[in-house]
Design a protein around this motif. Structure first.
Motif, short mmCIF file in Angstrom:
data_model
loop_
_atom_site.label_atom_id
_atom_site.label_comp_id
_atom_site.label_asym_id
_atom_site.label_seq_id
_atom_site.Cartn_x
_atom_site.Cartn_y
_atom_site.Cartn_z
N ILE A 1 67.97 -17.56 39.65
CA ILE A 1 66.70 -17.78 38.96
C ILE A 1 66.94 -18.26 37.54
N ASN A 2 66.21 -19.30 37.15
CA ASN A 2 66.21 -19.74 35.76
C ASN A 2 65.06 -19.06 35.04
N GLY A 3 65.32 -18.47 33.90
CA GLY A 3 64.27 -17.76 33.17
C GLY A 3 64.23 -16.30 33.59
N ASN A 4 63.06 -15.70 33.39
CA ASN A 4 62.92 -14.27 33.65
C ASN A 4 61.62 -13.97 34.39
N ILE A 5 61.73 -13.18 35.44
CA ILE A 5 60.56 -12.70 36.16
C ILE A 5 60.38 -11.23 35.80
N GLU A 6 59.16 -10.86 35.42
CA GLU A 6 58.88 -9.47 35.06
C GLU A 6 57.83 -8.89 36.00
N MET A 7 58.10 -7.70 36.49
CA MET A 7 57.16 -6.96 37.32
C MET A 7 56.56 -5.87 36.44
N VAL A 8 55.25 -5.92 36.21
CA VAL A 8 54.59 -4.94 35.35
C VAL A 8 53.68 -4.07 36.22
N SER A 9 53.98 -2.78 36.28
CA SER A 9 53.19 -1.89 37.14
C SER A 9 52.12 -1.15 36.34
N PHE B 1 45.35 -6.12 28.44
CA PHE B 1 46.33 -6.70 29.36
C PHE B 1 45.79 -6.67 30.79
N GLU B 2 45.20 -5.53 31.17
CA GLU B 2 44.66 -5.38 32.52
C GLU B 2 43.53 -6.38 32.78
N LYS B 3 42.68 -6.57 31.78
CA LYS B 3 41.58 -7.53 31.93
C LYS B 3 42.11 -8.96 32.08
N MET B 4 43.10 -9.30 31.28
CA MET B 4 43.68 -10.64 31.32
C MET B 4 44.28 -10.95 32.69
N HIS B 5 44.87 -9.92 33.32
CA HIS B 5 45.56 -10.13 34.60
C HIS B 5 44.75 -9.68 35.81
N GLY C 1 57.26 -14.12 30.46
CA GLY C 1 56.25 -13.46 29.66
C GLY C 1 54.83 -13.97 29.86
N LYS C 2 54.65 -14.96 30.73
CA LYS C 2 53.33 -15.55 30.92
C LYS C 2 52.71 -15.12 32.25
N LYS C 3 51.39 -15.07 32.27
CA LYS C 3 50.65 -14.69 33.47
C LYS C 3 50.97 -15.63 34.62
N SER C 4 51.21 -15.03 35.80
CA SER C 4 51.45 -15.84 37.00
C SER C 4 50.21 -15.95 37.86
N ALA D 1 49.42 -22.85 41.08
CA ALA D 1 49.10 -24.23 40.69
C ALA D 1 47.93 -24.34 39.72
N ASN D 2 47.27 -23.21 39.43
CA ASN D 2 46.11 -23.26 38.53
C ASN D 2 45.95 -21.93 37.82
N GLU D 3 46.02 -21.93 36.51
CA GLU D 3 45.96 -20.68 35.74
C GLU D 3 44.58 -20.02 35.79
N ASN D 4 43.57 -20.73 36.30
CA ASN D 4 42.24 -20.14 36.45
C ASN D 4 42.14 -19.23 37.67
N ILE D 5 43.16 -19.28 38.53
CA ILE D 5 43.10 -18.55 39.80
C ILE D 5 44.05 -17.35 39.78
#
Length: 210
Positions: free
Chosen positions: A19-27, A65-69, A83-86, A157-161
């Motif tokens: 993996i290039n970069g970092n994947i974070e799992m936030v529980s 944070f919860e609202k954003m995600h 560090g960005k929303k997936s 493919a779309n940050e609105n979804i």
């Protein structure tokens, strides 16, 4: 007791180390037994590679944070890329047939999985309003992963979804309240949008017309 088989851990190590970069799992956890089990699961995944990391939060402790995600339940986690929303959330523990959905979501965010292209991508990119997609599944359902994996690809493919897997075996009250008789069942912004097996083409049409 380890939740992940040693052979699976070795396979994942090979994938995750590329993996290039970092994947974070936030529980987002409460004091339930299922939350403890999810915590153990994510801790084991965290130990596989320094490219996939785990952060634990108490549900309700970080409202912004919860609202954003679009996190609305405990016993859940979201994935972040650098560090960005997936836009990819899991409610419950992605075991059984949904373990592959979890792994493919991580690899997809790392650029190692399927991506939309051509007309499919143009359609999904055309969505300009926020869509909160929630899919109720059973971990024993053989047709649910195809829907979950397709929606995850669409979300990337779309940050609105935002798309969320919900394990009906954990959130039984919601299943009863919504009178869900079979899975997968897809809700978009609180409205039932799809029931049963669907292709990615069908799901793109459902999402873009929501």
């Amino acid at each position: 007791m380890a939740l992940l088989d040693k052979n699976i851990v070795e396979q994942l190590k090979g994938y995750f180390n590329n993996i290039n970069g970092n994947i974070e799992m936030v529980s987002f956890l409460d004091d339930s037994e299922k939350s403890k089990e999810l915590d153990s699961f994510l801790t084991e995944v965290d130990a596989i590679s320094d490219k996939v990391n785990y952060t634990k939060k108490t549900f309700g402790s970080d409202a912004d944070f919860e609202k954003m995600h679009n996190i609305t339940r405990p016993i859940s986690f979201t994935l972040l890329k650098d560090g960005k929303k997936s836009g990819i959330n899991f409610n419950g523990i992605p075991g059984g047939h949904e373990f592959n959905s979890f792994v493919l979501a991580i690899l997809g965010l790392a650029g190692m999985g399927k991506k939309l292209g051509g007309e499919q991508l143009i359609k999904v990119e055309s969505v300009t309003k926020p869509l909160n997609i929630e899919t109720y599944v059973s971990l024993s359902c053989t047709k649910c992963p195809e829907v979950i994996q397709a929606l995850n690809i669409i979300s990337m493919a779309n940050e609105n979804i935002t798309t969320s897997l919900i394990d009906g075996g954990v959130f039984t009250e919601e299943v009863t309240q919504k009178n869900i008789q079979g899975v997968p069942v897809v809700y978009i912004n609180g409205e039932k949008a799809s029931v049963g097996e669907k292709t990615i083409e069908e799901l793109i049409d459902i999402v873009t017309n929501a």
